[in-house]
Design a protein around this motif. Sequence first.
Motif, PDB file in Angstrom:
ATOM      1  N   LYS A 278      -7.686   7.373  -2.068  1.00 48.26           N
ATOM      2  CA  LYS A 278      -6.995   8.656  -2.016  1.00 48.26           C
ATOM      3  C   LYS A 278      -5.778   8.637  -1.092  1.00 48.26           C
ATOM      4  CE  LYS A 278      -8.679  12.020   0.472  1.00 48.26           C
ATOM      5  NZ  LYS A 278      -9.484  13.154   1.009  1.00 48.26           N
ATOM      6  N   ILE A 279      -5.899   7.988   0.048  1.00 49.16           N
ATOM      7  CA  ILE A 279      -4.870   8.057   1.084  1.00 49.16           C
ATOM      8  C   ILE A 279      -3.924   6.858   1.052  1.00 49.16           C
ATOM      9  CG2 ILE A 279      -4.455   8.278   3.572  1.00 49.16           C
ATOM     10  CD1 ILE A 279      -5.798  10.706   2.371  1.00 49.16           C
ATOM     11  N   CYS A 280      -4.445   5.688   0.639  1.00 46.06           N
ATOM     12  CA  CYS A 280      -3.653   4.453   0.723  1.00 46.06           C
ATOM     13  C   CYS A 280      -3.281   3.848  -0.622  1.00 46.06           C
ATOM     14  CB  CYS A 280      -4.402   3.393   1.532  1.00 46.06           C
ATOM     15  SG  CYS A 280      -4.846   3.929   3.195  1.00 46.06           S
ATOM     16  N   GLY A 281      -3.916   4.315  -1.697  1.00 45.93           N
ATOM     17  CA  GLY A 281      -3.638   3.729  -2.993  1.00 45.93           C
ATOM     18  C   GLY A 281      -4.107   2.294  -3.104  1.00 45.93           C
ATOM     19  N   GLY A 282      -5.211   1.977  -2.438  1.00 46.21           N
ATOM     20  CA  GLY A 282      -5.739   0.614  -2.464  1.00 46.21           C
ATOM     21  C   GLY A 282      -7.254   0.624  -2.455  1.00 46.21           C
ATOM     22  N   SER A 283      -7.851  -0.443  -1.982  1.00 46.69           N
ATOM     23  CA  SER A 283      -9.309  -0.522  -1.899  1.00 46.69           C
ATOM     24  C   SER A 283      -9.721  -1.231  -0.619  1.00 46.69           C
ATOM     25  CB  SER A 283      -9.895  -1.245  -3.118  1.00 46.69           C
ATOM     26  OG  SER A 283      -9.339  -2.539  -3.261  1.00 46.69           O
ATOM     27  N   LEU A 284     -10.913  -0.942  -0.157  1.00 44.08           N
ATOM     28  CA  LEU A 284     -11.412  -1.439   1.123  1.00 44.08           C
ATOM     29  C   LEU A 284     -11.873  -2.891   1.066  1.00 44.08           C
ATOM     30  CD1 LEU A 284     -12.581  -1.103   4.035  1.00 44.08           C
ATOM     31  CD2 LEU A 284     -14.609  -0.071   2.964  1.00 44.08           C
ATOM     32  N   GLN A 285     -12.548  -3.284   0.008  1.00 39.55           N
ATOM     33  CA  GLN A 285     -13.235  -4.571  -0.008  1.00 39.55           C
ATOM     34  C   GLN A 285     -12.319  -5.767   0.259  1.00 39.55           C
ATOM     35  OE1 GLN A 285     -16.541  -4.761  -0.009  1.00 39.55           O
ATOM     36  NE2 GLN A 285     -16.333  -6.959   0.369  1.00 39.55           N
ATOM     37  N   PRO A 286     -11.116  -5.834  -0.320  1.00 39.26           N
ATOM     38  CA  PRO A 286     -10.247  -6.988  -0.003  1.00 39.26           C
ATOM     39  C   PRO A 286      -9.916  -7.100   1.478  1.00 39.26           C
ATOM     40  CG  PRO A 286      -9.451  -5.850  -1.949  1.00 39.26           C
ATOM     41  CD  PRO A 286     -10.505  -4.978  -1.357  1.00 39.26           C
ATOM     42  N   VAL A 287      -9.821  -5.964   2.171  1.00 38.65           N
ATOM     43  CA  VAL A 287      -9.535  -5.993   3.607  1.00 38.65           C
ATOM     44  C   VAL A 287     -10.726  -6.565   4.363  1.00 38.65           C
ATOM     45  CG1 VAL A 287      -8.868  -4.609   5.605  1.00 38.65           C
ATOM     46  CG2 VAL A 287      -8.050  -3.974   3.314  1.00 38.65           C
ATOM     47  N   LEU A 288     -11.924  -6.182   3.969  1.00 35.62           N
ATOM     48  CA  LEU A 288     -13.120  -6.733   4.604  1.00 35.62           C
ATOM     49  C   LEU A 288     -13.209  -8.234   4.368  1.00 35.62           C
ATOM     50  CD1 LEU A 288     -15.775  -3.973   3.771  1.00 35.62           C
ATOM     51  CD2 LEU A 288     -14.243  -4.148   5.748  1.00 35.62           C
ATOM     52  N   GLU A 289     -12.819  -8.677   3.177  1.00 34.03           N
ATOM     53  CA  GLU A 289     -12.837 -10.113   2.887  1.00 34.03           C
ATOM     54  C   GLU A 289     -11.835 -10.858   3.767  1.00 34.03           C
ATOM     55  OE1 GLU A 289     -15.021 -11.677   1.003  1.00 34.03           O
ATOM     56  OE2 GLU A 289     -15.973  -9.726   0.627  1.00 34.03           O
ATOM     57  N   THR A 290     -10.673 -10.250   4.005  1.00 33.11           N
ATOM     58  CA  THR A 290      -9.688 -10.864   4.895  1.00 33.11           C
ATOM     59  C   THR A 290     -10.233 -11.000   6.299  1.00 33.11           C
ATOM     60  OG1 THR A 290      -7.774 -10.111   3.624  1.00 33.11           O
ATOM     61  CG2 THR A 290      -7.410 -10.558   5.959  1.00 33.11           C
TER      62      THR A 290
ATOM     63  N   LEU B 131       0.849  -1.175   0.000  1.00 30.98           N
ATOM     64  CA  LEU B 131       0.000   0.000   0.000  1.00 30.98           C
ATOM     65  C   LEU B 131       0.890   1.232   0.000  1.00 30.98           C
ATOM     66  CD1 LEU B 131      -2.872  -1.055   2.453  1.00 30.98           C
ATOM     67  CD2 LEU B 131      -3.007  -0.781  -0.040  1.00 30.98           C
ATOM     68  N   ALA B 132       0.281   2.393  -0.180  1.00 31.52           N
ATOM     69  CA  ALA B 132       1.043   3.637  -0.265  1.00 31.52           C
ATOM     70  C   ALA B 132       0.433   4.673   0.678  1.00 31.52           C
ATOM     71  CB  ALA B 132       1.056   4.151  -1.700  1.00 31.52           C
ATOM     72  N   CYS B 133       0.235   4.276   1.932  1.00 35.89           N
ATOM     73  CA  CYS B 133      -0.438   5.145   2.900  1.00 35.89           C
ATOM     74  C   CYS B 133       0.374   6.420   3.125  1.00 35.89           C
ATOM     75  CB  CYS B 133      -0.636   4.407   4.213  1.00 35.89           C
ATOM     76  SG  CYS B 133      -1.618   2.903   4.055  1.00 35.89           S
ATOM     77  N   LYS B 134      -0.263   7.550   2.951  1.00 31.26           N
ATOM     78  CA  LYS B 134       0.416   8.830   3.082  1.00 31.26           C
ATOM     79  C   LYS B 134       0.804   9.144   4.523  1.00 31.26           C
ATOM     80  CE  LYS B 134      -1.818  10.841  -0.992  1.00 31.26           C
ATOM     81  NZ  LYS B 134      -2.700  11.930  -1.499  1.00 31.26           N
ATOM     82  N   PHE B 135       0.212   8.422   5.465  1.00 33.16           N
ATOM     83  CA  PHE B 135       0.480   8.666   6.884  1.00 33.16           C
ATOM     84  C   PHE B 135       1.430   7.629   7.478  1.00 33.16           C
ATOM     85  CE2 PHE B 135      -3.429   6.278   6.277  1.00 33.16           C
ATOM     86  CZ  PHE B 135      -3.188   5.131   7.008  1.00 33.16           C
TER      87      PHE B 135
END
Length: 369
Positions: free
Chosen positions: A205-217, A100-104
């Motif tokens: 916008k902030i992480c350069g990824g998507s939410l749904q795969p994390v929810l699936e995990t 991921l590319a989290c800006k924080f």
Amino acid sequence: MINGLGQSPSDDFPPGNFPTEYWHCLEDGRIQCDVCPRACKLREGQQGLCFVRARHQDQIVLTSYGRSSGFCIDPIEKKPLNHFLPGTPVLSFGTAGCNLACKFCQNWDMSKSREMDTLADQAMPEQLALAALEKGCRSLAFTYNDPVIFMEYAIDVALACHEQGICPVAVSAGYICEAPRETFFQCMDAANIDLKAFTESFYKKICGGSLQPVLETLKYLKHETEVWFEITTLLIPGENDSDPELNSLCEWVVEQLGVDVPIHFTAFHPDWKMMEHTHTPAGALARARNIAIGKGIRYAYTGNVHDSHGGSTWCHNCGQLLIQRDWYQLGIWNLASGCCHQCGEKVAGVFEEQPGDWGSKRIPVRMKP
């Protein structure tokens, strides 16, 4: 040696390069890495966004196998895991790179490093397991950067740990595809998953990824494994801390994972590409914790702030203080056989009869050559 995927290093590969399993060839001559949803498509010599998975001799290899940095003994509560062997020490380490590319990112000097010389120590799986054993650690954590990108190495370390009675722990963003997810987590005893926000817009916008795969995990861990896991959400003012978003997040956790999965709301401090943002007020963490409890979550915590009340474990049935925490220092212990000493209610987690006494110590470790 042969790893958990049945592969072994070869003299044909430069030091550190390790053959991997999850990739396939495309019609245009590129090779696609299938470990995470980024699906990096590589030509010969190219690296994925994670920096450590690369195309070499017409396959995808892991370039950081056996090369690690940042060895340190921490309290397990720092991962954070509050319901997994409380008070015990954990040997922590990571490698370079991240998918991921989290800006924080608070470990950006490691996770975003393209320089392999940041990997100062060679550490093969058996070395790491024995080091954890010799130092009296109950567990070993893959942390600082995401272990899914070095999963072959992490799996071998986990297998070596099991041989020594050490528990492998994954600190991960959970951004991984279905098949490697199963392979990776079947070797883990515990995990903390960063649920960075509850909107696709934040992840994009902030992480350069998507939410749904994390929810699936998260759903996979709850419903298809015996892995003990907890969730962490770093609250960033104005980005992911609104009441509507926190309500939606907590409702999803209750509906999809149940009320016993602990969630940690932790404080943001300005770092890397988000230096202009303000620190998270302690009140915002308390508000998030109260929302979680109001939605039925039994174990909600605040973190990265001094808040003994919000960092302690309380019985959801009778309100008894079960595990008192002051930062990472444990105090009152009111558990008996994993149950509330006062009312007998079972507390979700992995507990021993007495807590460890590691406290808040953080001790750097140098691997033996």
